[in-house]
Design a protein around this motif. Structure first.
Motif, short mmCIF file in Angstrom:
data_model
loop_
_atom_site.label_atom_id
_atom_site.label_comp_id
_atom_site.label_asym_id
_atom_site.label_seq_id
_atom_site.Cartn_x
_atom_site.Cartn_y
_atom_site.Cartn_z
N GLN A 19 39.44 47.98 41.08
CA GLN A 19 39.63 49.07 40.14
C GLN A 19 40.91 48.91 39.33
OE1 GLN A 19 39.46 52.84 42.17
NE2 GLN A 19 37.27 52.70 42.61
N ARG A 20 41.67 47.88 39.58
CA ARG A 20 42.93 47.68 38.85
C ARG A 20 42.64 47.13 37.45
NH1 ARG A 20 46.19 44.70 43.84
NH2 ARG A 20 45.93 46.43 45.33
N PRO A 21 43.46 47.51 36.47
CA PRO A 21 43.23 47.04 35.10
C PRO A 21 43.18 45.52 34.99
CG PRO A 21 44.86 48.80 35.14
CD PRO A 21 44.58 48.46 36.56
N LEU A 22 44.03 44.82 35.75
CA LEU A 22 44.07 43.37 35.66
C LEU A 22 42.74 42.74 36.01
CD1 LEU A 22 45.37 40.59 35.48
CD2 LEU A 22 46.25 40.92 37.81
N TRP A 23 42.18 43.10 37.16
CA TRP A 23 40.95 42.46 37.60
C TRP A 23 39.75 42.90 36.78
CZ3 TRP A 23 41.27 38.25 40.17
CH2 TRP A 23 42.36 38.02 41.00
N ARG A 24 39.78 44.14 36.29
CA ARG A 24 38.71 44.55 35.40
C ARG A 24 38.76 43.76 34.10
NH1 ARG A 24 37.74 51.08 35.89
NH2 ARG A 24 36.85 51.03 37.98
N GLY A 25 39.97 43.51 33.61
CA GLY A 25 40.11 42.67 32.42
C GLY A 25 39.62 41.26 32.67
N VAL A 26 39.90 40.72 33.85
CA VAL A 26 39.42 39.38 34.21
C VAL A 26 37.90 39.35 34.23
CG1 VAL A 26 39.32 37.68 36.08
CG2 VAL A 26 41.50 38.73 35.48
N PHE A 27 37.28 40.38 34.82
CA PHE A 27 35.82 40.43 34.88
C PHE A 27 35.21 40.50 33.47
CE2 PHE A 27 36.27 42.63 39.25
CZ PHE A 27 36.40 41.39 39.85
N ILE A 28 35.79 41.33 32.61
CA ILE A 28 35.27 41.46 31.25
C ILE A 28 35.39 40.14 30.50
CG2 ILE A 28 35.71 42.54 29.00
CD1 ILE A 28 36.48 45.09 30.52
N LEU A 37 51.16 47.70 31.91
CA LEU A 37 49.87 48.35 32.17
C LEU A 37 48.95 47.43 32.96
CD1 LEU A 37 48.04 50.77 31.77
CD2 LEU A 37 47.29 49.80 29.60
N ALA A 38 48.99 46.13 32.66
CA ALA A 38 48.13 45.18 33.38
C ALA A 38 48.49 45.13 34.86
CB ALA A 38 48.24 43.79 32.76
N ARG A 39 49.75 45.31 35.18
CA ARG A 39 50.19 45.25 36.57
C ARG A 39 50.19 46.60 37.26
NH1 ARG A 39 55.43 41.15 36.04
NH2 ARG A 39 54.25 39.33 35.30
N SER A 40 49.72 47.64 36.59
CA SER A 40 49.70 48.97 37.17
C SER A 40 48.50 49.13 38.10
CB SER A 40 49.65 50.03 36.06
OG SER A 40 48.43 49.93 35.34
N GLY A 41 48.43 50.30 38.73
CA GLY A 41 47.30 50.60 39.60
C GLY A 41 47.31 49.87 40.93
N ILE A 74 47.96 37.79 32.05
CA ILE A 74 48.34 39.13 32.51
C ILE A 74 49.25 39.81 31.47
CG2 ILE A 74 49.62 40.39 34.27
CD1 ILE A 74 48.76 38.24 36.27
N ASN A 75 50.21 39.06 30.95
CA ASN A 75 51.20 39.65 30.04
C ASN A 75 50.59 40.09 28.72
OD1 ASN A 75 53.18 39.22 31.95
ND2 ASN A 75 53.90 37.31 31.06
N VAL A 76 49.53 39.43 28.27
CA VAL A 76 48.97 39.74 26.95
C VAL A 76 47.61 40.43 27.06
CG1 VAL A 76 50.19 37.81 25.91
CG2 VAL A 76 47.86 37.46 26.72
N LEU A 77 47.28 40.98 28.21
CA LEU A 77 45.96 41.56 28.43
C LEU A 77 45.68 42.69 27.45
CD1 LEU A 77 43.53 41.25 30.35
CD2 LEU A 77 44.54 43.03 31.77
N PHE A 78 46.66 43.55 27.17
CA PHE A 78 46.45 44.71 26.31
C PHE A 78 47.33 44.68 25.06
CE2 PHE A 78 45.43 46.30 30.65
CZ PHE A 78 44.11 46.66 30.43
N TRP A 79 47.70 43.49 24.59
CA TRP A 79 48.63 43.44 23.45
C TRP A 79 48.01 44.02 22.19
CZ3 TRP A 79 47.72 40.90 18.86
CH2 TRP A 79 46.70 39.95 18.83
N GLN A 80 46.71 43.85 21.98
CA GLN A 80 46.07 44.37 20.78
C GLN A 80 46.08 45.90 20.78
OE1 GLN A 80 42.19 42.65 20.43
NE2 GLN A 80 42.92 40.55 20.67
N GLN A 81 45.80 46.49 21.94
CA GLN A 81 45.74 47.95 22.02
C GLN A 81 47.11 48.58 21.78
OE1 GLN A 81 44.02 45.96 24.61
NE2 GLN A 81 42.50 46.06 22.98
#
Length: 385
Positions: free
Chosen positions: A279-288, A268-272, A242-249
């Protein structure tokens, strides 16, 4: 009284300054559309591109890693697009910039494949003696591996920059992408060592749990302790993911520092949380990530299918562990070069950018949705006042 602004660049705050000074800084290239700003008398951070009249338009996000000579902005993205929409846009961006993405992939794939081919050639040769030729080949394979690792931060930064530009409808040259990606090399390298290092430690921790189970014998306490440690390991892995989900961006597109990239990634990962869970960024990241890992697993199984069948046959027919180990070793040596496995490996590497593109699209969509929610809240407060 004229409005005054605080500008944040690479974690440092500058100001307060008035709008005229901001325009001067913009002309000098010191303020980019993606830099964070806030009013001197407020706490809400926005991007410099959202200040009316400062830039040509009011975009959601701008990649600060793009060519500094060009001041293009990204169009406003649709907030909370469907998951299928994210995947569709990922493939569209990949198709649009296929040659550029292929060029970025070759930076890391060619040295890695050279090292793999060299190692395979010597592993398949029986009775290999340690002579000068062998040492040169081993040194070449090692240098190729180091070159691939050194090019990895450029690959990561290039994916972020190129995806953001193509998503904005811009045409970008490969040289420009590489030149700007190089400016992020040290930051991305530090973050890679930290992020991937933690993942390696978590993997080693899992192997330690397995070793504990094997060494525990018939003790009843060991399985319960191992299960407790396994649950802890899964929890730590999930929290870190969760903490490093968007570190590259954040490290590239927001030009954030090392610590700030991880902090903003977590936020950002914990938002929404007001959105449905899917529809939350976290779970979409998990699916991807899950879709990609399933694809990689299928590729690996397909590439090693013959070896897996042979290993399973030896495992079920050979009783002596020492004889089993010897047969597996001989089978690996006589296996030789497999063109089918090599082709699947090359295919996987060619498709590598898809994962990075998908997370950039998800990042832009999440930021757009988050800002849209913030703007809606601000409008509601204005109406109430």
């Amino acid at each position: 009284m004229a409005e005054e602004w605080i500008v944040r660049v690479q974690g440092k705050d500058y100001g307060p300054v008035d709008a005229e000074t901001l325009r001067e800084w913009k002309a000098e290239g010191r303020v980019l559309p993606g830099n964070q700003v806030r009013r001197a008398d407020g706490d809400l951070w926005i991007t410099a591109a959202e200040i009316p009249g400062l830039f040509e338009s009011s975009p959601v996000d701008v990649a600060v890693g793009v060519d500094r000579a060009r001041r293009g902005q990204h169009p406003r993205l649709q907030p909370h697009r469907s998951f299928s929409g994210i995947l569709l846009e990922t493939f569209q961006i990949y198709r649009k910039g296929f040659l550029q993405f292929l060029g970025l992939t070759l930076l890391i794939a060619v040295p890695s494949l050279c090292a793999q081919l060299t190692s395979s050639a010597f592993a398949a040769s029986p009775n290999v003696e340690m002579d000068l030729r062998t040492l040169i080949a081993g040194a070449f394979a090692f240098c190729m591996l180091l070159l691939s690792l050194a090019a990895w931060p450029i690959f990561i930064a290039g994916i972020q920059i190129l995806t953001a530009e193509l998503a904005a409808g811009h045409t970008v040259k490969m040289f420009s992408v590489l030149r700007n990606a190089l400016t992020f090399w040290s930051r991305i390298a530090i973050l890679c060592v930290f992020v991937y290092g933690v993942y390696v430690l978590l993997t080693v921790f899992a192997f330690g749990i397995a070793a504990m189970l094997i060494a525990g014998g018939s003790s009843l306490l060991v399985p319960f302790l191992a299960l407790a440690l396994l649950a802890l390991q899964v929890w730590m892995f999930g929290r870190f993911f969760i903490n490093v989900l968007f570190w590259q961006q954040f490290a590239v597109l927001e030009d954030a520092g090392v610590v700030e990239s991880l902090s903003q990634s977590r936020n950002l990962a914990r938002s929404g949380r007001d959105l449905p869970w899917f529809q939350r960024p976290l779970w979409r990241g998990v699916f991807i990530a899950s879709i990609w890992f399933a694809f990689v697993l299928a590729i690996q199984i397909g590439a090693e299918w013959n070896s897996i069948q042979q290993y399973f046959h030896e495992l079920t027919t050979t009783q002596d562990p020492q004889a089993l180990l010897q047969k597996l070793t001989e089978s690996q040596r006589t296996h030789g070069f497999d063109i089918f496995s090599f082709s699947l490996n090359v295919l996987q590497r060619i498709l590598w950018p898809l994962l990075g593109i998908a997370f950039v699209v998800l990042y832009l969509d999440s930021k757009s949705g988050l800002r849209g929610d913030t703007d809606s809240s601000s409008r509601e407060m204005d109406l109430e006042q």
